[in-house]
Design a protein around this motif. Structure first.
Motif, PDB file in Angstrom:
ATOM      1  N   THR A 196      -8.965  -1.874   1.737  1.00  0.00           N
ATOM      2  CA  THR A 196      -9.468  -0.666   1.079  1.00  0.00           C
ATOM      3  C   THR A 196     -10.717  -0.977   0.280  1.00  0.00           C
ATOM      4  N   GLY A 231      -5.390   4.752   0.096  1.00  0.00           N
ATOM      5  CA  GLY A 231      -4.227   4.330  -0.663  1.00  0.00           C
ATOM      6  C   GLY A 231      -4.513   3.898  -2.086  1.00  0.00           C
ATOM      7  N   ARG A 236      -4.855   4.240  -5.975  1.00  0.00           N
ATOM      8  CA  ARG A 236      -4.170   5.128  -6.923  1.00  0.00           C
ATOM      9  C   ARG A 236      -4.332   4.606  -8.348  1.00  0.00           C
ATOM     10  N   THR A 245      -5.177  10.015  -7.020  1.00  0.00           N
ATOM     11  CA  THR A 245      -5.125   9.358  -5.726  1.00  0.00           C
ATOM     12  C   THR A 245      -6.477   9.450  -5.019  1.00  0.00           C
ATOM     13  N   PRO A 258      -3.779  -1.037  -0.249  1.00  0.00           N
ATOM     14  CA  PRO A 258      -3.663  -1.742   1.036  1.00  0.00           C
ATOM     15  C   PRO A 258      -4.838  -2.696   1.247  1.00  0.00           C
TER      16      PRO A 258
END
Length: 316
Positions: A240, A209, A211, A205, A237
């Protein structure tokens, strides 16, 4: 004196308006569907035209004028794109050096063009839209890249291995200044593992957000750990990452990684981290240099965290 000043202002206005208009049309694809941001037509041809338009109206430009005056409308167009939300900080920082250089090339061309040659001027203005359809006929190449980083650690292999397999949450005080965070890329947070051995799944992570699902393909305890990497693009998201550098997108992807531990003697070892990526643009030499630089910065940051934790833990 008045005529040169008029030429200067006319060139600055023409170059700025053209640069902003080109970015608008690349964003909306109104004129030519193939004319987009991540193309040679936009990134390489447009700044040449901006430089050409900036300089051609000056009756006797000096070499300093030819080389550096085009930077003003180029930077104004970039700033406008940023203010209007057409471009994010990552793409701006990566693209600006190239745009400035090529605008200078256009400035040199503009100085040698016969003043009043409307035919050549019209050709230059339309050149990106002529190049774009031709460029779109050429498939994007898939250029594999490898980035290898190492770090020496004053800790035995088993201790280092434990820090490699999983990474507990990285605290703020462990995060050091790095190029990739300065560019706006997310920072690593933690890595978990559902089970040891080949087939085990690591969840990596990052801030914002971001990942990755990493499936273990090689498990040689205290020696080597390899894993495939699958970015969870649906879970990222908006905002990002710039859409032009989205991991797993059309232009860039991270494929796999490998940690290798090389013993150096009693209580010391060298940790290697190798990653394989994919770059797919019509300017892979330039894009590859940036992707390698960013990946190297990320890897060095991760290795530094592992070293600090390994050297600070009880050995054994």
């Amino acid at each position: 004196m008045r005529q040169p000043m008029q030429g200067v202002l006319a060139g600055l206005v023409a170059g700025t308006v053209y640069g902003v208009a080109a970015r608008f049309f690349a964003e909306s694809s109104i004129l030519v569907a193939a004319f987009a941001v991540m193309t040679l037509a936009f990134l390489f041809v447009v700044p040449v035209v901006v430089g050409y338009l900036t300089v051609r109206t000056h009756p006797s430009p000096s070499w300093m004028y030819r080389l550096f005056m085009p930077w003003i409308p180029t930077l104004l167009a970039i700033a406008t794109s940023a203010l209007l939300g057409w471009e994010g900080s990552i793409c701006i920082l990566m693209g600006t050096p190239l745009l400035l250089l090529l605008s200078s090339v256009g400035g040199v061309i503009g100085a040698y063009e016969v003043v009043g040659s409307r035919g050549f001027g019209a050709l230059m203005v339309c050149l990106p839209l002529l190049v774009a359809p031709l460029e779109s006929r050429v498939p994007l190449p898939r250029s594999p890249r490898e980035v290898h980083t190492t770090i020496e650690i004053d800790a035995p292999a088993p201790t280092v291995w434990r820090q490699v397999v999983t990474v507990p949450p990285i605290r703020l005080k462990e995060r050091k200044p790095a190029l990739f965070t300065a560019l706006g890329f997310p920072a690593p947070i933690a890595v978990t593992l559902d089970r040891p051995g080949v087939g085990g799944v690591r969840q990596a992570t990052f801030t914002g957000g971001l990942r990755f699902v990493e499936t273990v393909t090689v498990w040689e305890e205290n020696e080597r750990l390899s894993f495939s990497i699958a970015p969870q693009t649906d879970a990222i998201p908006p905002g990002t990452l710039d859409r032009h550098v989205t991991i797993g997108g059309a232009y860039f992807d991270v494929l796999d990684g490998t940690y290798s531990i090389e013993p150096l003697g009693v209580g010391r070892c060298r940790l290697h981290l190798l990653s394989r990526t994919r770059v797919s643009t019509h300017f892979n030499i330039y894009a590859g240099l940036w992707s390698d630089t960013v990946m190297r910065s990320i890897q060095r940051n991760i290795l530094a965290v592992i070293r600090a934790r390994a050297e600070g833990s009880p050995h054994g």
